[in-house]
Design an enzyme around this catalytic site. Structure first.
Site, mmCIF file in Angstrom:
data_model
loop_
_atom_site.group_PDB
_atom_site.id
_atom_site.type_symbol
_atom_site.label_atom_id
_atom_site.label_comp_id
_atom_site.label_asym_id
_atom_site.label_seq_id
_atom_site.Cartn_x
_atom_site.Cartn_y
_atom_site.Cartn_z
ATOM 1 N N ARG A 1 0.846 -1.208 0.000
ATOM 2 C CA ARG A 1 0.000 0.000 0.000
ATOM 3 C C ARG A 1 0.873 1.246 0.000
ATOM 4 O O ARG A 1 0.588 2.224 -0.675
ATOM 5 C CB ARG A 1 -0.961 -0.005 1.210
ATOM 6 C CG ARG A 1 -1.720 1.302 1.374
ATOM 7 C CD ARG A 1 -3.055 1.157 2.106
ATOM 8 N NE ARG A 1 -2.977 0.361 3.309
ATOM 9 C CZ ARG A 1 -2.407 0.752 4.466
ATOM 10 N NH1 ARG A 1 -1.862 1.950 4.570
ATOM 11 N NH2 ARG A 1 -2.370 -0.043 5.514
ATOM 12 N N TYR B 1 -14.599 18.267 -16.311
ATOM 13 C CA TYR B 1 -14.985 16.858 -16.449
ATOM 14 C C TYR B 1 -16.142 16.545 -15.480
ATOM 15 O O TYR B 1 -16.119 16.981 -14.323
ATOM 16 C CB TYR B 1 -13.760 15.985 -16.145
ATOM 17 C CG TYR B 1 -14.045 14.514 -16.072
ATOM 18 C CD1 TYR B 1 -14.331 13.805 -17.227
ATOM 19 C CD2 TYR B 1 -14.040 13.836 -14.859
ATOM 20 C CE1 TYR B 1 -14.610 12.445 -17.161
ATOM 21 C CE2 TYR B 1 -14.313 12.486 -14.785
ATOM 22 C CZ TYR B 1 -14.602 11.791 -15.948
ATOM 23 O OH TYR B 1 -14.876 10.461 -15.890
ATOM 24 N N ASP C 1 -5.339 19.263 -14.793
ATOM 25 C CA ASP C 1 -5.709 17.929 -15.258
ATOM 26 C C ASP C 1 -5.223 17.824 -16.703
ATOM 27 O O ASP C 1 -5.760 18.481 -17.595
ATOM 28 C CB ASP C 1 -7.234 17.772 -15.152
ATOM 29 C CG ASP C 1 -7.720 16.383 -15.567
ATOM 30 O OD1 ASP C 1 -7.045 15.729 -16.379
ATOM 31 O OD2 ASP C 1 -8.794 15.970 -15.084
ATOM 32 N N LYS D 1 -7.148 6.855 -20.134
ATOM 33 C CA LYS D 1 -7.399 7.396 -21.472
ATOM 34 C C LYS D 1 -6.160 7.203 -22.349
ATOM 35 O O LYS D 1 -5.800 6.085 -22.648
ATOM 36 C CB LYS D 1 -7.821 8.862 -21.348
ATOM 37 C CG LYS D 1 -8.826 9.134 -20.222
ATOM 38 C CD LYS D 1 -10.199 8.542 -20.467
ATOM 39 C CE LYS D 1 -11.112 8.592 -19.245
ATOM 40 N NZ LYS D 1 -11.305 9.876 -18.598
HETATM 41 C C1 LIG Z 1 -11.786 10.256 -17.266
HETATM 42 C C2 LIG Z 1 -11.326 11.526 -16.680
HETATM 43 C C3 LIG Z 1 -11.134 11.668 -15.301
HETATM 44 C C4 LIG Z 1 -11.468 10.537 -14.319
HETATM 45 O O1 LIG Z 1 -10.615 9.464 -14.488
HETATM 46 P P1 LIG Z 1 -11.015 7.913 -14.219
HETATM 47 O O2 LIG Z 1 -9.778 7.182 -14.606
HETATM 48 O O3 LIG Z 1 -12.183 7.624 -15.104
HETATM 49 O O4 LIG Z 1 -11.365 7.797 -12.797
HETATM 50 C C5 LIG Z 1 -10.661 12.871 -14.832
HETATM 51 N N1 LIG Z 1 -10.385 13.896 -15.661
HETATM 52 C C6 LIG Z 1 -10.593 13.807 -16.988
HETATM 53 C C7 LIG Z 1 -10.275 14.974 -17.847
HETATM 54 C C8 LIG Z 1 -11.062 12.637 -17.540
HETATM 55 O O5 LIG Z 1 -11.276 12.559 -18.845
#
Ligand SMILES: *Cc1c(COP(=O)(O)O)cnc(C)c1O
Length: 392
Positions: free
Chosen positions: A45, A97, A169, A194
């Site tokens: 962890r 998001y 982000d 992604k």
């Molecule tokens: C998908 C996404 C998230 C969240 O991520 P997960 O891996 O689905 O938890 C946060 N920010 C953006 C811009 C995203 O596209």
């Protein structure tokens, strides 16, 4: 070293065995020689050798101080928000998001942390919205789905003057197209689900910070809340990142070709792609990004939900799915999918039209993708769509 080389060689060969693929250390604990005397690992962890390779890799790519891997993008965001305390305020990009909208408004607000949504593509509005309680500015650039761009360097100057943390982000761009820390951000987060992992086969999140004090706090939050990335998912993400440069190059080229083609189609109202000179924030994107990414959104002249659904139901190569960044092209209808929980008036305020469709370009041949969109758009001229029912 150029980034493409650095990316490959930031992934070390295993010192113990010479394994060229990173070993999956599937273990919960590590045997110690004597209490406190160990090889740098005590309990998975807190730290795990496979996860550490990924954490060091993303830290290198973002040019930060330390990296951290989480079970999802949302748990990465959660760990960053736990830097705050009751009474603090966040200023966030307004077309954020959907999951971030939820975690800010429905979770952290219950702990007395307020969020203020601002059009951060306008730095005057950023400056005007700062209060003595603002502790974090939260940017996404480009945003989802209309791909608005904020000037990260200008916002970072404002943040520094007011002693505010700047979080970016960077999911849409990845460090290959944009490095927020080099533009003045303090923290970068990623949904590695992604582009980074890149094959729609893993959920993962990453955080990179630019200083030791922030690293100590995020490491503490990661260990104590415990939403860590497993060794296998870490390995999948590393394996994905190995081909990121190749994939992204093709995805950006496909996105530009599709955006240009859509711009000439008579049924299309607006095309959103930061690489087009007609995009509102093209000049900022050109300055801070190396390329314009693999996402393109568009809206229809006959702007309604039914027409958008006829199109997303009709494509064959573009698969209808939430998420983006995989090698297969996908499309989504934000108003009824990713953004359906965002109140309609708020959606309208941020310029999200009912007919907006978001494309995530994969690595297929551009001409095939364009032909697929063409046959789907041709359906608008047929009467069959009258039977479509819209689920709200
Ligand atoms: C998908 C996404 C998230 C969240 O991520 P997960 O891996 O689905 O938890 C946060 N920010 C953006 C811009 C995203 O596209």
């Amino acid at each position: 070293m150029k980034t493409a080389t650095q990316l490959i060689h930031s992934i070390p060969v295993d010192e113990l065995t010479g394994a060229i693929s990173v070993p999956i250390y599937q273990t919960s604990t590590f045997v110690q020689e004597s209490p406190g005397i160990n090889k740098g690992f005590e309990f998975s962890r807190a730290n795990n050798p496979t996860r550490k390779v990924l954490e060091d890799l993303i830290c290198n790519l973002e040019e930060g101080y330390a990296g951290f891997a989480f079970a999802s993008g949302m748990s990465a965001i959660d760990a960053v928000l736990k830097l705050l305390k009751t009474g603090d305020e966040i200023m966030a990009v307004e077309d954020t998001y959907g999951g971030i909208f939820q975690i800010f408004n429905h979770m952290f607000e219950r702990f007395g942390i307020k969020v203020n949504f601002v059009d951060t593509s306008n730095t005057d509005k950023v400056l005007a919205a700062i209060t003595p309680k603002t502790k974090v500015i939260w940017l996404e650039s480009p945003t989802n789905p209309t791909l608005r761009i904020s000037d990260i360097k200008s916002v970072s100057k404002i943040a520094k003057q007011h002693d505010i943390l700047l979080v970016v982000d960077n999911t849409f761009s990845t460090p290959l197209l944009q490095q927020p820390i080099t533009l003045g951000a303090d923290i970068v987060i990623h949904s590695a689900s992604k582009y980074l992992a890149g094959h729609c086969d893993v959920i993962a999140g990453l955080v990179v910070v630019n200083s030791k004090p922030l690293a100590d706090q995020i490491r503490y939050n990661q260990n104590i809340s415990g939403s860590i990335l497993s060794p296998f998912e870490a390995w999948l993400t590393i394996r994905g990142i190995e081909t990121l440069a190749l994939r992204l190059e093709k995805q950006c080229a496909n996105a530009l070709a599709v955006a240009q083609w859509l711009s000439t189609h008579p049924a299309i109202d607006k095309v959103y792609y930061p690489g087009l000179a007609t995009h509102k924030n093209h000049h900022i994107a050109r300055k801070q990004q190396k390329n314009y990414g693999g996402l393109v959104s568009f809206s229809l002249k006959s702007d309604n939900i039914k027409n958008a659904i006829r199109i997303v139901n009709a494509t064959k190569l573009f698969k209808l799915a939430e998420s983006f960044g995989g090698v297969k092209s996908m499309l989504a209808h934000p108003a009824t999918m990713t953004h359906r929980n965002i109140p309609e008036d708020f959606r309208k305020k941020t310029g999200l039209q009912d007919s907006c469709i978001r494309l995530s370009l994969g690595i297929e041949d551009a001409e095939d993708l364009i032909n697929d969109l063409k046959q789907a758009l041709d359906r608008l001229n047929s009467p069959a769509g009258k039977q479509i029912t819209v689920l709200q």
